[in-house]
Design an enzyme around this catalytic site. Structure first.
Site, PDB file in Angstrom:
ATOM      1  N   GLY A   5     -20.360  -0.005  -2.447  1.00  0.00           N
ATOM      2  CA  GLY A   5     -19.759   0.588  -2.938  1.00  0.00           C
ATOM      3  C   GLY A   5     -20.796   1.831  -3.761  1.00  0.00           C
ATOM      4  CB  THR A   6     -22.069   4.038  -4.027  1.00  0.00           C
ATOM      5  OG1 THR A   6     -22.732   5.004  -5.258  1.00  0.00           O
ATOM      6  CG2 THR A   6     -22.334   5.155  -3.049  1.00  0.00           C
ATOM      7  CB  THR A   7     -18.164   7.499  -6.728  1.00  0.00           C
ATOM      8  OG1 THR A   7     -17.431   6.543  -6.429  1.00  0.00           O
ATOM      9  CG2 THR A   7     -17.139   9.077  -6.313  1.00  0.00           C
TER      10      THR A   7
END
Length: 261
Positions: free
Chosen positions: A54-56
């Protein structure tokens, strides 16, 4: 067994019982394991598959260059390994890479790309263009196609043609655009960028849009969060703003929004 063979000690006849025996009777049934595993297994089968990473990260062009923003949460499955990791690093003075996927894989390909860019400069006297660096990275990744390698890299740089943003995936996919967001929080970030982005926007407007996009994504996506890091890619090189805590930034933005209303 070692004491019996070496010392001739017989545990069955010893008067000193170091490990008193306790009897424990467990009533077993044919579905003994299913009693504990059935509910979670059923839930996994009926719902969406769990996210492994998960990341942005996001990048978009503005009037004077490229605005880049990332969150700082690193996860392993459902475990938050680090709340304050850096998801962007320099390839060279005018080329910044943001990463999504396995941290180890992204760091490996980042170092390999930095090496290839330095070799290119030695041979040709100048660094490759952003599109050329993206092509190099794509070639480096292509032999790992079909393996468990997980790396998605966004190259944000300034070359003789001006600012450029290129995205490279671990199967060799390569594309360029004025707006790119990657990671599990990218759909939420795109919703804010699509609403507020306009070509030729000034730096302060770009800063507010980048911060708001990552902050909104971190609020909605359980796998993104921590701090908001904002970077700038200009003709003179790359710079970084002071990082801000996402929770405090979201509260500040909410307060400002209420005051405007």
């Amino acid at each position: 067994m070692a004491l019996q063979s070496v010392c001739g000690w017989d545990a069955t006849n010893s008067s000193l019982n170091l490990f008193p025996a306790y009897s424990l009777t467990v009533k077993r049934s044919p579905n003994f394991l299913q009693t504990f595993q059935g509910s979670s297994s059923h839930h996994r089968d009926s719902g969406p598959p769990p996210q492994a990473h998960g990341t942005t990260t996001l990048a978009f062009r503005y009037a004077s260059g490229i605005a880049v923003a990332t969150d700082s949460r690193s996860s392993a499955g459902k475990l938050v390994c680090s709340p304050d990791s850096r998801k962007a690093f320099l390839i060279h003075s005018h080329l910044l890479a943001t990463t999504s996927g396995s941290s180890a894989d992204c760091q490996f390909f980042g170092r390999a790309l930095a090496r290839e860019c330095k070799l290119y400069k030695v041979r040709n006297g100048d660094m490759p263009s952003v599109r050329g660096a993206a092509r190099m990275l794509s070639v480096l990744m292509m032999p790992f196609r079909g393996t468990d390698i997980c790396a998605a890299v966004t190259l944000c740089g300034w070359d003789r043609n001006g600012p450029c943003i290129c995205y490279v995936y671990n199967d060799g996919t390569r594309l360029c655009s004025d707006i790119i967001s990657v990671g599990s929080g990218s759909p939420y970030a795109y919703s804010i960028i699509d609403e507020g982005y306009r070509p030729g926007m000034e730096e302060e407007e770009a800063r507010q849009l980048a911060r708001r996009s990552v902050c909104h994504a971190g609020r909605r996506d359980a796998y993104s969060g921590g701090f908001v890091d904002v970077y700038w890619v200009r003709e003179g090189g790359c710079e970084r703003d002071a990082r801000e805590d996402q929770v405090q930034l979201y509260a500040k933005m909410e307060k400002e929004q209420k005051e405007k209303m």
